[in-house]
Design an enzyme around this catalytic site. Structure first.
Site, PDB file in Angstrom:
ATOM      1  N   GLY A   8       0.821  -1.206   0.000  1.00 46.75           N
ATOM      2  CA  GLY A   8       0.000   0.000   0.000  1.00 46.75           C
ATOM      3  C   GLY A   8       0.853   1.254   0.000  1.00 46.75           C
ATOM      4  N   GLY A  11      -0.577   4.829  -1.025  1.00 48.91           N
ATOM      5  CA  GLY A  11      -1.708   5.384  -0.285  1.00 48.91           C
ATOM      6  C   GLY A  11      -1.310   6.559   0.593  1.00 48.91           C
ATOM      7  N   ILE A  35      -0.559  -2.005  -6.135  1.00 42.60           N
ATOM      8  CA  ILE A  35      -1.480  -2.818  -6.917  1.00 42.60           C
ATOM      9  C   ILE A  35      -1.577  -2.233  -8.315  1.00 42.60           C
ATOM     10  CG2 ILE A  35      -2.829  -3.616  -4.960  1.00 42.60           C
ATOM     11  CD1 ILE A  35      -4.917  -1.475  -5.646  1.00 42.60           C
ATOM     12  N   ILE A  55      -2.378  -7.607  -1.900  1.00 41.09           N
ATOM     13  CA  ILE A  55      -2.431  -8.284  -0.606  1.00 41.09           C
ATOM     14  C   ILE A  55      -3.404  -9.453  -0.603  1.00 41.09           C
ATOM     15  CG2 ILE A  55      -4.259  -6.864   0.421  1.00 41.09           C
ATOM     16  CD1 ILE A  55      -2.596  -6.855   3.007  1.00 41.09           C
ATOM     17  N   TYR A 143     -15.377  -0.987   9.158  1.00 44.59           N
ATOM     18  CA  TYR A 143     -13.997  -0.527   9.341  1.00 44.59           C
ATOM     19  C   TYR A 143     -13.500  -0.915  10.730  1.00 44.59           C
ATOM     20  CZ  TYR A 143     -10.124   2.830   9.740  1.00 44.59           C
ATOM     21  OH  TYR A 143      -8.900   3.427   9.924  1.00 44.59           O
ATOM     22  N   LYS A 147     -10.629  -3.731  12.064  1.00 44.45           N
ATOM     23  CA  LYS A 147      -9.486  -3.320  12.888  1.00 44.45           C
ATOM     24  C   LYS A 147      -9.378  -4.169  14.149  1.00 44.45           C
ATOM     25  CE  LYS A 147      -7.918  -0.212  10.154  1.00 44.45           C
ATOM     26  NZ  LYS A 147      -6.696  -0.524   9.364  1.00 44.45           N
TER      27      LYS A 147
END
Length: 319
Positions: A8, A11, A35, A55, A143, A147
């Site tokens: 990532g 990002g 990606i 991933i 989300y 986590k």
């Protein structure tokens, strides 16, 4: 850390963390994982190696780790809070399916793993102010669910297989480098763009809604410092509360007006983001991070505001 893979890397956090790690570990290989369709550009592409790493493809993760002799993985792949609510299946696939792939590779190839958690791991049952390290975590968003699950899965791999997993619970991060990407605290980035362009800011979060905010340089410092910490001092691993400042839109706008006197703001509340914000703590208690690996933020509200306005004015040509 000598050879590091950042999954990532293009990002919000990854683009800046990759450059920070390349500066800090000039003798190693800091590999920018990306990606298809999100390839590194500019300095990020030119300053070090990169590799396509999806991933959700465990084989691809393993090949990159083997090719570059990776000893540490920063796993930053995730959908941010508001986006995850609109695409919950994809949020789970990336956040948990992807993490499982990374942990399996790390188990087989003896890598350390950093996977950031979030203030969103806490739900409405946690204390709102000075939320303790080990407070109840029962979020009502996908989300947050990913986590909390990620924290538990990372702890499992440490206890069961000895994988060196570590993490912090990031508050909302403010950056002048990368644009917002669908997070609940994105207003705290957008507001600075409006200020330097002399535009009226339309705030999607209601007045009086306090949230933990951190300037990106402190977030990068935390991610690197934790991975460098003496493991014998760590009583916790996944994940440490860290905090810098707690503020609401009025406080941020008021600080901006000290440097941009004509700045104006109105409210047009986004119900989804507002509901997410209200479910989060106002401020975390980061005593464990301070005790176990000497965490200390470097930016307060005034220092962050001055730096953001200066950097964005130069970036947008709005001086």
């Amino acid at each position: 850390m000598k050879n590091v893979l950042i999954i990532g890397s293009t990002g919000q956090i990854g683009s800046e963390l990759t450059m920070a790690l390349r500066s800090r570990y000039a003798g190693g290989q800091i590999v920018a994982g990306y990606i298809a369709g999100a390839e590194p550009k500019g300095e990020l592409a030119e300053s070090g190696p990169s590799a396509q790493v999806d991933i959700t493809d465990g084989r691809q993760v393993g090949e990159a780790v083997s090719r570059y002799g990776i000893d540490t993985i920063y796993n930053l792949a995730a959908l941010l809070s508001a986006v995850a609510e609109s695409r919950p299946q994809l949020a789970w696939k990336i956040g948990i399916g992807g993490l499982f792939n990374v942990l399996e590779v790390a188990r087989e190839k003896h890598c350390a793993v950093f996977t950031p958690s979030s203030i969103g791991a806490f739900g409405e049952d946690a204390p709102k102010y000075k939320t303790p390290q080990d407070a109840c975590r029962n979020p009502h968003t996908m989300y947050g669910v990913t986590k909390v699950t990620g924290e538990m899965l990372s702890d499992y791999y440490f206890r069961r297989y000895g994988v060196d997993t570590r993490s912090v619970r990031f508050p909302g991060l403010i950056s002048h480098v990368t644009p917002p990407g669908g997070g609940t605290t994105d207003y705290a980035v957008d507001i600075f763009y409006s200020a330097v362009r002399k535009e009226r800011f339309v705030c999607p979060i209601a007045a009086g809604t306090f949230m933990d905010i951190m300037y990106m340089p402190d977030g990068l410092h935390a991610a690197i410092r934790l991975m460098e910490a003496d493991p014998s001092r760590l009583k916790h691993r996944n994940a440490f509360n860290i905090t810098s400042m707690s503020l609401d839109p009025e406080a941020l706008a008021g600080q901006i007006r000290k440097y941009v006197p004509g700045f104006t703001m109105e409210y047009r509340v986004d119900p989804l983001r507002q509901a997410i914000a209200e479910s989060w703590p106002d401020m975390l208690d980061d005593a464990c991070a301070r005790e176990e690996w000497d965490w200390q933020p470097r930016y307060d509200l005034d220092a962050m505001t001055r730096d953001m306005l200066e950097k964005l004015s130069a970036k947008t040509g709005s001086r």
